[in-house]
Design an enzyme around this catalytic site. Structure first.
Site, short mmCIF file in Angstrom:
data_model
loop_
_atom_site.label_atom_id
_atom_site.label_comp_id
_atom_site.label_asym_id
_atom_site.label_seq_id
_atom_site.Cartn_x
_atom_site.Cartn_y
_atom_site.Cartn_z
N CYS A 134 122.37 -17.29 55.52
CA CYS A 134 122.60 -15.84 55.59
C CYS A 134 123.84 -15.43 54.79
CB CYS A 134 122.67 -15.40 57.04
SG CYS A 134 121.04 -15.55 57.85
N GLU A 175 119.78 -11.39 60.06
CA GLU A 175 120.43 -10.86 58.86
C GLU A 175 119.46 -10.77 57.69
OE1 GLU A 175 121.33 -13.48 60.79
OE2 GLU A 175 123.39 -14.06 60.36
N CYS A 186 125.02 -18.12 59.43
CA CYS A 186 124.83 -19.48 58.92
C CYS A 186 124.95 -19.47 57.40
CB CYS A 186 123.47 -20.02 59.34
SG CYS A 186 122.08 -19.30 58.41
N HIS A 197 115.85 -15.06 60.10
CA HIS A 197 117.05 -14.71 60.86
C HIS A 197 117.27 -13.19 60.84
CE1 HIS A 197 119.15 -18.90 60.69
NE2 HIS A 197 117.91 -18.98 61.09
#
Lengths: 147, 147
Positions: free
Chosen positions: A87, A56, A84, A54
């Site tokens: 993260c 992040e 999410c 992801h």
């Protein structure tokens, strides 16, 4: 010159557009330290064939390397979409001092699972809704073109 | 020969001991697919200077590469200690089919934040307490020597 949240969110949006153009769910992130961007990341799940890649996670790992520290209490993470669970947990371990996100993510955002519990570091501050319309619009366009 | 949960947890414990010997919080993990270990990982937060380099994250990223798929619904993740929020979120994205852990982690385990909510994939199964005493003992020894 002191930059504001919208300035940095626009930079995160540029990252999200890179993801969009690469056929990835369009989420982008930047890590800011002392009013400077020290790391950038965009969703690379498809490209890296790694469902944990992801925006992040990539931006934070880059920031650890940049600063030479695994803790970033003075850093701000800007991300275009509500993070999410994974993260958020990463920001907890990294002790990210402030998290700023744009659009809500009702399906996969952290609030769905954690309810009213706080998944970030105890000392972290949270701001949401920065450029939410632009951030959300990019997501809508992406999923519309998939249909 | 069909191996059981204790067999694979012992392999995860070997990974945890590697972490222990390297001065890392002693958590180890293996990913099993079709009764075979396809990936191993141990906590490398200090070595990589990356607070997200947990045993499970490393084992899962290795497993994606090994299988060539970012989803692992038929895989089982064995980890010596109750996973944290970040690692649970990663199993969600990876669609890990089954998670087996050893010792509870009252301080940093996922249950602290998620309460009764389910942080794993909807279809995932969960088993806990496998070799819990051995897994927990290694953690106790590690934190005792830090004092």
């Amino acid at each position: 010159m002191e930059f504001d949240d919208e300035y940095f969110m626009k930079e995160a949006l540029k990252q999200a557009r890179l993801a969009f153009d690469a056929g990835e769910v369009p989420v982008g992130a930047v890590v800011v330290w002392d009013n400077k961007i020290i790391a950038r990341g965009h969703n690379q799940v498809e490209q890296l064939n790694d469902s944990t890649a992801h925006a992040e996670m990539i931006a934070m790992t880059s920031a650890f390397n940049q600063v030479g520290s695994k803790y970033l209490p003075e850093a701000v993470l800007y991300v275009t979409v509500e993070p999410c669970l994974m993260c958020c947990g990463a920001t907890y371990w990294a002790k990210i001092g402030r998290i700023v996100y744009g659009a809500e993510d009702v399906k996969n955002g952290y609030k769905k699972t954690t309810g009213t519990n706080w998944p970030f570091h105890q000392k972290a501050q949270l701001t949401n809704g920065v450029l939410a319309a632009e951030c959300g619009q990019l997501m809508k366009e992406f999923f519309a073109q998939l249909r």
